[in-house]
Design a protein around this motif. Structure first.
Motif, short mmCIF file in Angstrom:
data_model
loop_
_atom_site.label_atom_id
_atom_site.label_comp_id
_atom_site.label_asym_id
_atom_site.label_seq_id
_atom_site.Cartn_x
_atom_site.Cartn_y
_atom_site.Cartn_z
N ASP A 71 5.22 -3.00 -13.09
CA ASP A 71 6.61 -2.72 -12.70
C ASP A 71 6.72 -1.72 -11.56
O ASP A 71 7.44 -1.94 -10.58
CB ASP A 71 7.40 -2.19 -13.91
CG ASP A 71 7.67 -3.29 -14.93
OD1 ASP A 71 7.33 -4.45 -14.64
OD2 ASP A 71 8.19 -2.97 -16.02
N ARG A 72 5.98 -0.63 -11.69
CA ARG A 72 6.06 0.44 -10.69
C ARG A 72 5.52 -0.08 -9.35
O ARG A 72 6.10 0.15 -8.28
CB ARG A 72 5.22 1.62 -11.19
CG ARG A 72 5.26 2.83 -10.31
CD ARG A 72 4.49 3.97 -11.00
NE ARG A 72 4.20 5.05 -10.11
CZ ARG A 72 3.31 6.00 -10.36
NH1 ARG A 72 2.63 5.99 -11.51
NH2 ARG A 72 3.09 6.97 -9.50
N GLU A 112 8.00 -2.50 -7.71
CA GLU A 112 9.12 -1.82 -7.06
C GLU A 112 8.68 -1.26 -5.70
O GLU A 112 9.36 -1.44 -4.68
CB GLU A 112 9.62 -0.69 -7.97
CG GLU A 112 10.95 -0.12 -7.54
CD GLU A 112 11.41 1.00 -8.49
OE1 GLU A 112 12.11 1.90 -8.02
OE2 GLU A 112 11.04 0.97 -9.69
N GLU A 143 2.97 5.57 -4.02
CA GLU A 143 4.01 5.36 -5.03
C GLU A 143 3.56 4.45 -6.16
O GLU A 143 4.05 4.56 -7.29
CB GLU A 143 5.28 4.81 -4.36
CG GLU A 143 5.93 5.87 -3.50
CD GLU A 143 7.22 5.40 -2.83
OE1 GLU A 143 7.65 4.26 -3.08
OE2 GLU A 143 7.78 6.19 -2.05
#
Lengths: 293, 293
Positions: free
Chosen positions: B185-186, B189, B217
């Motif tokens: 998920d991270r 994104e 990130e």
């Protein structure tokens, strides 16, 4: 900072095509099939007080090039160099338009994507009336099949995964604008049939067969071209007519085996590409010679 | 007739990516951006009584290659040769799968189109869990942006129209299957943000900036990789991490200017291509050496 960059764009012989016209240049175009050639056009764009365009040292007027420069808001000296015959079905006007777009984007740091540049060059050719499918095929390289028409954001391309030596001879010019600007119903029916044939069996042999049938059924064969194609067939070779020029192209040694003295190149697998590594801000990037030359 | 053919497939370093999973391997894939490299894998496929796969002379098991051979109903000796580090983020498994598809189609006269072959190789990589976007980017060449995921009939690609020298150093392996098989998920994104950034300004500089931000990130930076990227930045260069390997790549002379001893190549503009002109029925086609070697 020197505002100068160069691009290499392969020549392109179309074997068969159909015409699709809409109100929008980016969705107007052609279905069809063609071969990108390692013989092509090297286009250099350099900052200049007023726009000039030369091809092999001669001043020329190429509406598609002027439209590309206008779209990119550039005044420049555009220089094209090519070994290809002009006006004989090798997509030289498309190559000039696409090479101008790629090189001007780099030289003037316009920061457009590849597809944006191809779209501009395709639309410029369509609006100038000088081509419908060369630009997207020249951007892609290879033996491309244009399954759906238009610019790169609208169309659908596939390709025949093959390599071949290509030979060609040219006997004269045909005017693309006259043919594609006229009644194209018969041509388009034959062109769509060509696409169906080759999609069913995407080989070089089927491509050449579909191209010959298209040239005959679309009524575009000249007597000279027909005779040469028959000579190649008699020598067990495969040849057809380049759309739109009085030009015969053959795979392998088709023309030389039949006693002709053709120009020789091969399928260009790369498509249009910058040959000069300059792009703003990456000062330490090196020059990269064009891979297909 | 010798049933043998070879293909060259560029290496590929991914700068940023997001994961898109569906029930169908041809629509599963990744958005993202990456650089095709002139360093790549040469894959030769030859008829054999039973299938064997070697890479740089060593027997290897590569599930994606086996799946491609199964799809094409071929038993063959597959031989890969590469200067690239293995398992370090250069897309070697994707190159093996795609090269096998192109070469087997040619050697065994399977008469599939280019997009059909790329779809088979992409699906094989997805099903093997070893890649999501390398294959379509390796087929395209250049600095590609994968705007929509999946195989070539489903996805949407664009590209940054630029050339550059590329340098790289490798410190070790990361297991792609572990990362892309886990919670993404991270990562996704951050990857989608990378795509948006570069679409807005498709330049090499933005690509490198978006890649560094993604690595940070997404939480994928290792300490070694971070230190090297900072060394390159201190020497006014641009570097980031190849996804997924403990590998740093830089544009221009970024790594050498920072005192490292990198491998040096350039952007491959061509994409995967047959290097052996053999295709059934065109016996007089000539061998064509790969344009990007």
């Amino acid at each position: 900072m020197t505002e100068k960059a160069s691009a290499f764009v392969p020549g392109h012989v179309t074997g068969f095509f159909s015409v699709v016209r809409t109100d929008d240049p980016t969705t107007t175009g052609s279905r069809g099939g063609g071969i990108a050639l390692s013989d092509g056009v090297r286009v250099t764009v350099e900052s200049a007080p007023e726009t000039t365009v030369t091809l092999d040292g001669e001043p020329v007027q190429i509406e598609a090039v002027e439209r590309v420069l206008d779209a990119l808001e550039v005044e420049a000296a555009v220089t094209g160099e090519t070994d290809l015959p002009i006006g004989a079905g090798f997509g030289v006007s498309g190559a000039m338009a696409l090479g101008t777009a790629l090189a001007a984007n780099s030289a003037f740091d316009r920061r457009l994507s590849r597809d944006e540049l191809v779209t501009i060059a395709h639309g410029a050719e369509v609006q100038a009336g000088t081509g419908l499918g060369d630009v997207v095929a020249q951007a892609a390289g290879g033996i491309s099949l244009r399954l759906e028409p238009g610019g790169p954001m609208e169309n659908r391309l596939d390709a025949i995964p093959a390599q071949s030596r290509i030979e060609y001879v040219t006997f004269g010019e045909l005017d693309t604008a006259t043919v594609i600007g006229g009644d194209t119903d018969r041509l388009t029916e034959a062109g769509n049939e060509g696409v169906s044939t080759v999609v069913g069996e995407p080989t070089v042999e089927q491509f050449m067969y579909a191209s010959r049938r298209f040239a005959r059924e679309a009524g575009l064969l000249t007597e000279t071209v027909r005779d040469v194609i028959m000579d190649v067939a008699a020598a067990d070779g495969e040849a057809s007519m380049a759309m739109l020029g009085e030009t015969v192209f053959a795979t392998g040694e088709g023309l030389s085996a039949a006693g002709y003295d053709p120009a020789v190149c091969r399928v260009d697998p790369t498509g249009a590409t910058l040959v000069d590594g300059r792009h703003a801000g990456t000062e330490n990037s090196t020059l990269s010679s064009n891979a297909s030359q």
